[in-house]
Every structure is written in C-alpha cells, then in structure tokens.
Design a protein around this motif. Structure first.
Motif, PDB file in Angstrom:
ATOM      1  N   LEU A 177      -8.578  23.420 -14.798  1.00  0.00           N
ATOM      2  CA  LEU A 177      -7.439  24.275 -15.142  1.00  0.00           C
ATOM      3  C   LEU A 177      -6.116  23.759 -14.582  1.00  0.00           C
ATOM      4  CD1 LEU A 177      -9.030  27.827 -14.823  1.00  0.00           C
ATOM      5  CD2 LEU A 177      -8.542  26.528 -16.914  1.00  0.00           C
ATOM      6  N   GLN A 178      -6.169  22.738 -13.718  1.00  0.00           N
ATOM      7  CA  GLN A 178      -4.946  22.109 -13.232  1.00  0.00           C
ATOM      8  C   GLN A 178      -4.432  21.056 -14.211  1.00  0.00           C
ATOM      9  OE1 GLN A 178      -5.579  20.674  -9.228  1.00  0.00           O
ATOM     10  NE2 GLN A 178      -6.293  22.671  -8.534  1.00  0.00           N
ATOM     11  N   GLY A 179      -5.233  20.770 -15.233  1.00  0.00           N
ATOM     12  CA  GLY A 179      -4.840  19.785 -16.241  1.00  0.00           C
ATOM     13  C   GLY A 179      -3.857  20.365 -17.242  1.00  0.00           C
ATOM     14  N   VAL A 180      -3.614  19.603 -18.291  1.00  0.00           N
ATOM     15  CA  VAL A 180      -2.683  20.022 -19.345  1.00  0.00           C
ATOM     16  C   VAL A 180      -3.288  21.209 -20.101  1.00  0.00           C
ATOM     17  CG1 VAL A 180      -1.487  19.301 -21.453  1.00  0.00           C
ATOM     18  CG2 VAL A 180      -1.797  17.670 -19.563  1.00  0.00           C
ATOM     19  N   PRO A 181      -2.577  22.345 -20.126  1.00  0.00           N
ATOM     20  CA  PRO A 181      -3.153  23.534 -20.763  1.00  0.00           C
ATOM     21  C   PRO A 181      -3.190  23.431 -22.282  1.00  0.00           C
ATOM     22  CG  PRO A 181      -0.920  23.994 -20.029  1.00  0.00           C
ATOM     23  CD  PRO A 181      -1.268  22.606 -19.540  1.00  0.00           C
ATOM     24  N   THR A 186     -11.220  35.807  -9.311  1.00  0.00           N
ATOM     25  CA  THR A 186      -9.792  36.049  -9.120  1.00  0.00           C
ATOM     26  C   THR A 186      -8.987  34.762  -9.197  1.00  0.00           C
ATOM     27  OG1 THR A 186     -10.270  38.023  -7.812  1.00  0.00           O
ATOM     28  CG2 THR A 186      -8.076  37.054  -7.558  1.00  0.00           C
ATOM     29  N   THR A 187      -9.456  33.722  -8.524  1.00  0.00           N
ATOM     30  CA  THR A 187      -8.750  32.434  -8.527  1.00  0.00           C
ATOM     31  C   THR A 187      -8.664  31.856  -9.936  1.00  0.00           C
ATOM     32  OG1 THR A 187      -9.488  31.980  -6.280  1.00  0.00           O
ATOM     33  CG2 THR A 187      -8.767  30.099  -7.578  1.00  0.00           C
ATOM     34  N   LEU A 188      -9.784  31.819 -10.646  1.00  0.00           N
ATOM     35  CA  LEU A 188      -9.791  31.255 -11.996  1.00  0.00           C
ATOM     36  C   LEU A 188      -8.966  32.107 -12.961  1.00  0.00           C
ATOM     37  CD1 LEU A 188     -13.500  30.059 -12.279  1.00  0.00           C
ATOM     38  CD2 LEU A 188     -11.459  28.672 -11.809  1.00  0.00           C
ATOM     39  N   ALA A 189      -9.033  33.429 -12.808  1.00  0.00           N
ATOM     40  CA  ALA A 189      -8.252  34.318 -13.671  1.00  0.00           C
ATOM     41  C   ALA A 189      -6.755  34.057 -13.487  1.00  0.00           C
ATOM     42  CB  ALA A 189      -8.589  35.780 -13.380  1.00  0.00           C
ATOM     43  N   GLN A 190      -6.325  33.883 -12.252  1.00  0.00           N
ATOM     44  CA  GLN A 190      -4.913  33.595 -11.991  1.00  0.00           C
ATOM     45  C   GLN A 190      -4.509  32.246 -12.579  1.00  0.00           C
ATOM     46  OE1 GLN A 190      -2.573  35.573 -10.915  1.00  0.00           O
ATOM     47  NE2 GLN A 190      -4.017  37.235 -10.609  1.00  0.00           N
ATOM     48  N   GLN A 191      -5.385  31.259 -12.447  1.00  0.00           N
ATOM     49  CA  GLN A 191      -5.089  29.932 -13.023  1.00  0.00           C
ATOM     50  C   GLN A 191      -4.984  30.014 -14.546  1.00  0.00           C
ATOM     51  OE1 GLN A 191      -8.203  27.630 -10.574  1.00  0.00           O
ATOM     52  NE2 GLN A 191      -6.677  26.092 -11.115  1.00  0.00           N
ATOM     53  N   LEU A 192      -5.869  30.775 -15.178  1.00  0.00           N
ATOM     54  CA  LEU A 192      -5.815  30.943 -16.625  1.00  0.00           C
ATOM     55  C   LEU A 192      -4.495  31.585 -17.038  1.00  0.00           C
ATOM     56  CD1 LEU A 192      -9.435  32.244 -17.272  1.00  0.00           C
ATOM     57  CD2 LEU A 192      -8.449  30.161 -18.263  1.00  0.00           C
ATOM     58  N   ALA A 218     -10.688  41.084  -8.771  1.00  0.00           N
ATOM     59  CA  ALA A 218      -9.281  41.415  -8.998  1.00  0.00           C
ATOM     60  C   ALA A 218      -8.770  40.500 -10.109  1.00  0.00           C
ATOM     61  CB  ALA A 218      -8.483  41.210  -7.718  1.00  0.00           C
ATOM     62  N   LEU A 219      -8.289  41.098 -11.173  1.00  0.00           N
ATOM     63  CA  LEU A 219      -7.848  40.345 -12.348  1.00  0.00           C
ATOM     64  C   LEU A 219      -6.372  40.608 -12.606  1.00  0.00           C
ATOM     65  CD1 LEU A 219     -10.948  41.136 -14.592  1.00  0.00           C
ATOM     66  CD2 LEU A 219     -10.508  39.028 -13.301  1.00  0.00           C
TER      67      LEU A 219
END
Length: 188
Positions: free
Chosen positions: A114-118, A136-142, A165-166
């Motif tokens: 998820l740090q790559g080109v979206p 929570t971490t992945l949801a925030q990155q998305l 937590a979303l």
C-alpha cells in the motif's frame, strides 16, 4: 460452530458465478483461515448489484477465495496481495488451473504494498490474520493512500471479540457473525 458446507481439508469451493463448484487447493499453513462458504455466500449476495466490472483488491489474500469468487461473479480485475510464499504459490497455481483472467498476484506484505503507487479500487477485501491486528493500520493506508474509489466498498473480516477502528467516512452497510468471526461491508 460447524459449517454445513465445510470442505475437505486442503480444499474449498467457489460457490457462485462462472467458476461455481470449482475447488481451490489450500496449503496447510499456520493461521491460514479461509472465509467460510456461508459467509462468502452472504457477502456476495450483498455485493450482487456492484460486483460486475468492479476493480478489486484482496489484501492478505491467503487462499484468494474472496478475490477468485469476485472474478467468478464478473469483477473486471483482482489484485491479490499475500506475504507467505507458499500461499502465493498455491494462489498462482489455482488461478492458472482455473484459467482465470483479470487476476494478478503480488508477493508482498500488505502494508508495504500500500506504500506503492495507488490504483483506486471499487472493492477491497480486508481480512488480515487475526493475530496481527492490522485492520486499523491497513484501513488508514487504504483511505489516505488513494487506494479507494469515491464510492468504494470495503469488506472487513475480524474476530468477533474485537472491533477494529476504521475511518469515520466508512459507512456500515451490513454486518453478520459466524462463530467467532465478525464480517461487515462498508461503503466509503
């Protein structure tokens, strides 16, 4: 709780679409927990109006059952992301054996991917290993990384004992429980 449609060890079934009744080989890996058939059936009933032509992201794909079910039901594409090399190998073999098109597999940790080109997605499957607590971490990155289209749908599968937590702009559409699993569909 027993699932009346439980598959034999090492295999699960696609339940709808063009690949209906196809079997997926499942590697014997610690912590690998394929989404139960009845949960997938419920989820894809909810998604029926929006799945055709959807661009999908299957994070922490594991067996890839959610993404392959999406392809079977008319999704335009699915990007599978899985960190375990054995699961990646099995997923690629299943996609090849089923002669699916539109599926790509990235051998990567979800957070790094998820740090790559979206590439904005219409539907995301967020089902990380329960023991890692990555929701929570992945949801925030998305949300913050540009991975979600304006009206994206996000499926979240978690332990019934803990609610992740979303992002506040994810509106709960529907939810359910199966044994110790809580599953929910949100729309951005």
């Amino acid at each position: 709780m027993s699932d009346r449609h439980a598959a034999a060890p090492g295999r699960i079934r696609i339940i709808g679409g063009t690949l209906r009744n196809s079997r997926l080989n499942v590697p014997d890996l610690p912590g690998l927990r394929p989404t139960a058939e009845r949960v997938r059936e419920t989820l894809f009933n909810w998604l029926a109006p929006v799945i055709a032509g959807a661009r999908c992201l299957d994070l922490c794909a594991g067996t890839g059952a959610l993404g392959i079910e999406a392809l079977s039901r008319g999704a335009a594409s699915v990007q599978f992301v899985e960190r375990d090399a054995h699961a990646v190998q099995a997923l690629r073999a299943n996609l090849e054996r089923l002669k699916t098109t539109g599926g790509q597999v990235a051998a990567a940790e979800a957070g790094l991917f998820l740090q790559g080109v979206p590439q904005p997605q219409d539907l995301v499957f967020l089902d990380p290993p329960f023991t890692l607590g990555l929701w929570t971490t992945l949801a925030q990155q998305l949300e913050q990384g540009g991975w979600l289209s304006a009206q994206a749908w996000i499926y979240v599968e978690s332990s019934r004992a803990s609610a992740p937590a979303l992002p506040l702009n994810w509106r709960l559409h529907r939810e359910g429980h199966a044994g110790e699993v809580h599953f929910a569909l949100y729309q951005r």
